[in-house]
Design an enzyme around this catalytic site. Sequence first.
Site, PDB file in Angstrom:
ATOM      1  N   GLU A  13      -7.973   1.876  -3.392  1.00 29.31           N
ATOM      2  CA  GLU A  13      -8.674   1.875  -2.115  1.00 29.31           C
ATOM      3  C   GLU A  13      -9.502   3.149  -1.991  1.00 29.31           C
ATOM      4  OE1 GLU A  13      -6.307   1.088   1.303  1.00 29.31           O
ATOM      5  OE2 GLU A  13      -5.306  -0.661   0.426  1.00 29.31           O
ATOM      6  N   GLU A  34      -6.556  -4.657   9.169  1.00 31.87           N
ATOM      7  CA  GLU A  34      -5.481  -3.681   9.359  1.00 31.87           C
ATOM      8  C   GLU A  34      -5.021  -3.664  10.823  1.00 31.87           C
ATOM      9  OE1 GLU A  34      -6.474  -0.190   6.207  1.00 31.87           O
ATOM     10  OE2 GLU A  34      -7.770  -0.242   7.955  1.00 31.87           O
ATOM     11  N   GLU A  79       0.849  -1.196   0.000  1.00 32.80           N
ATOM     12  CA  GLU A  79       0.000   0.000   0.000  1.00 32.80           C
ATOM     13  C   GLU A  79       0.879   1.238   0.000  1.00 32.80           C
ATOM     14  OE1 GLU A  79      -3.456   2.297   2.636  1.00 32.80           O
ATOM     15  OE2 GLU A  79      -2.637   0.385   3.337  1.00 32.80           O
ATOM     16  N   ASP A 106     -11.869   0.851   2.167  1.00 29.82           N
ATOM     17  CA  ASP A 106     -10.986   1.025   3.322  1.00 29.82           C
ATOM     18  C   ASP A 106     -11.790   1.410   4.571  1.00 29.82           C
ATOM     19  OD1 ASP A 106      -8.600   1.051   4.658  1.00 29.82           O
ATOM     20  OD2 ASP A 106      -7.886   2.940   3.808  1.00 29.82           O
ATOM     21  N   ASN A 116      -4.518   4.692  -2.644  1.00 27.25           N
ATOM     22  CA  ASN A 116      -5.694   5.336  -2.058  1.00 27.25           C
ATOM     23  C   ASN A 116      -6.195   6.483  -2.936  1.00 27.25           C
ATOM     24  OD1 ASN A 116      -5.986   4.209   0.913  1.00 27.25           O
ATOM     25  ND2 ASN A 116      -3.794   4.497   0.535  1.00 27.25           N
TER      26      ASN A 116
END
Length: 480
Positions: free
Chosen positions: A341, A428, A254, A371, A309
């Site tokens: 995301e 997460e 990520e 997310d 993201n």
Amino acid sequence: PMIIGAAGLFVVMFGTIFAVIRSSRDFLELVASQVDAQQLSDENSRLAHVGSLTGLPNRRRFFGRLHQAIARNAPGARVYVGILDLDGFKPVNDVFGHVVGDRVLVECSARFSQVAGDKAFVARLGGDEFGLIVENVRDEDFVLTLGHQICEATREPFAFDDAIAAISTSIGFAAFPDAGETQRRLYERADFALYFAKQNHRGRAIIFCEEHERRMKGSALVEQCLRRADLETEMSLVYQPLHEAETGAIVSFEALARWNSPDLGEVGPGEFGAVAERSDIIYPLSRILLRKALKAASQWPEGVQLSFNLSARDLMSPAALTQIIAIAASGPIAPSRIDFEITETALITDFERARKAILALKSIGASVSLDDFGTGYSSLNYVHRLPLDRIKIDRSFVREMETSPLARDVVKTMISMARNLNFDCVIEGVETQEQLALLKSFGCNMAQGYLFSRPLAENEILPFIDARESLGLPAARRIA
């Protein structure tokens, strides 16, 4: 001659009486018309200051009343301005339709008015935003108690025929003269307190304070520096791996933005990200970061994806989304290796547009993840209606999982729901082997957190992969 004279006198008297009667009638008609005109003027004035849907005073009347309240405030007393926002109202409109949404607004208005009584002036400022004015306050606790009562008033679900809507209310207060001495300054600070409440204490009432003032000034400084920043050179990325829970194989990295400002030094993503998203800076920033991330990912093994993201504004802007898709489609890696995301903010803003944006991203072969799953309304109202590939369960649940049976049950339920919907489920914030073992027993298939690795600089990724291979650990999973 006497008869002629009498007749003449009669004619004169009759004419005089007729003239008086006619004048009287004209006068009465004039008075009546003036009364009608005044009533019409009063009605027009009322309509100009009252909302037709809720019957509450409108924005114009609110600021007129605030002006009066400030002018007549007693020495030593305070006037509190409150801005109220309905948390989760947009999903109500999207799920149940605008007719139910309007009924929720009407019912909220009634509840607010009932709680406020003669203690506060209540207005509807527009949409799902309401205003409060509390005058002659000498005790802050009075305002906080009133705010708490108003928030509680909307916690009870709204039931209409076969629709049941659940929302909450967040409130930001600002006091005259402490927070400001003008209507504009008071409104801005009440609005900031509302923003802070929605970000940190959703469903509660917050009063603007010195800490908020520092944050406002800090945000303004960050925005100034961000606007004049050389984004290409000042912005960089670090990458945190996402692993298969069972095998430990790397699924993706990520990309996480970092800013080294020549004026401010290292600025955290929590600071500049929110500022960028509230402004038009997010558009060039997203494009620059995506190009950097794609270039870095081109050096990774083919089986490793890039997770990137996207902001709500990227998703909601057709022009911005078109540019993002063009960059991804023409980049140095196959679009199938990109996982975009998104957060529920975009979904709440405009669900249908967000759904179309997700379909557009998937049309080039990219995957899409939701997310911070479980922190808002998406888990109930949206997920099953979206063409998602993954959901990422927020780290806050993992922190509480080892000590809270309720948190464990929530995580287990969300993992089960994701599996039933054929989504990959990423947890997460995994930091311990005990957490990982528990999650695996729940059926979790992907995990991310400091147990596996801290975020890595670009030049640390290949050595990280090589080190895992040298230890006999699976380095990467090939994505079908």
